[in-house]
Design an enzyme around this catalytic site. Structure first.
Site, PDB file in Angstrom:
ATOM      1  CE  LYS A 205      -4.100  -2.048   2.122  1.00 33.23           C
ATOM      2  NZ  LYS A 205      -5.101  -1.952   3.195  1.00 33.23           N
TER       3      LYS A 205
ATOM      4  CG  ASP B   7      -7.870   0.232   3.648  1.00 33.83           C
ATOM      5  OD1 ASP B   7      -8.598  -0.574   3.044  1.00 33.83           O
ATOM      6  OD2 ASP B   7      -6.628   0.183   3.622  1.00 33.83           O
TER       7      ASP B   7
END
Length: 291
Positions: A77, A114
């Site tokens: 990420k 997220d």
């Protein structure tokens, strides 16, 4: 709101994937195929295992081959953030981590969904973060994506702990710089600084992949507290088992967050927000069927 990626000429060939290492366990293909069936979108969605030393090359090849969008998972990420740093959404810019990539007008774009996925799942479980004391375990890409949204949701305190203290302090500094309004609500330290009573404890480490729980000496659960593991499995994770034995009233894995963040990615790519509920129920049933 981020502009959806434009469709390619043949909708039947719209190609998506989840990229990570490991990635064989990922349920993202099931989730996005269910979203597609629900919304009438045509797509192909696959798992893509990138070599640890060639994430960038794998991403480039995917889009060169006509790929439309990638979900990014452990451990890439932060590398995805670097790759898309000239085309980041505000959420991704602040987070320092990206879980959603797409090409738009020849430029690589990145977002982080997220935080939205986690907040929606906490709400679904009746655990609104407003006024809560929250312990966030981990300081990698997963933690970066949710730290600011938790603060924006109005938690009284957010304490970030990590095995490597320097990483926790770096995330603290980044969040303080990005949102100085929340500086008084934010703190950080090593795992040994977890001492205290918490309303919500979130495991944002990858420890559950190895069926281990972080060592959190002195951490205690307040009445009606929730222990939330961002990882998910067919059985309760090591973190969930530890939390239950330590007095957490509620324990939960990250399946709802997974489906929630995927829904926002799907919206970015396809311009329509799917209904999370039916897909979460179907996915949970599939996991239980594999026991």
């Amino acid at each position: 709101m981020t502009t959806p990626a434009p469709p390619i000429s043949n909708p039947a060939l719209r190609k998506f994937a989840v990229i990570g290492n490991p990635v064989a366990h990922s349920r993202s293909p099931f989730i996005h195929e269910a979203f597609a069936a629900q919304t009438g979108v045509s797509l192909v969605y696959e798992r893509l295992c990138a070599p640890l030393d060639n994430f960038a090359g794998t991403v480039k090849q995917f889009f060169d081959d006509g790929g439309v969008g990638l979900n990014v998972t452990v451990p890439f990420k932060e590398q995805a953030w670097q790759m898309a740093k000239d085309g980041l959404s505000e959420r991704a810019r602040v987070a320092g981590a990206v879980n959603t990539l797409w090409m738009q007008d020849g430029q690589l774009k990145g977002c982080n969904t997220d935080g939205i996925g986690l907040l929606n799942d906490l709400e679904r479980q009746g655990q609104n973060p407003t006024g809560k004391r929250i312990l966030l375990v981990g300081a990698g890409g997963a933690a970066k994506g949710v730290a600011l949204p938790l603060l924006e949701a109005g938690c009284t305190k957010l304490h970030i702990v990590n095995r490597t203290v320097e990483k926790a302090m770096a995330l603290h500094a980044a969040m303080t710089d990005a949102a100085p309004t929340y500086a008084l609500s934010l703190s950080a330290g090593g795992l040994d600084s977890a001492d205290g009573q918490w309303d919500i404890v979130i495991n944002a480490t990858s420890s559950s992949i190895d069926d281990k729980a972080p060592d959190l000496p002195g951490a205690r659960f307040a009445p009606n507290a929730l222990a939330y593991d961002m990882f998910y499995a067919t059985r309760p994770t090591a973190f969930m088992r530890w939390a239950e034995s330590a007095g957490a009233a509620h324990v939960c894995d990250g399946l709802g967050m997974l489906v929630g963040q995927a829904a926002v990615s799907f919206q970015i790519w396809n311009g329509v927000l799917p209904d999370v509920g039916p897909v979460l129920i179907a996915l949970r049933a599939q996991l239980h069927a594999n026991l």
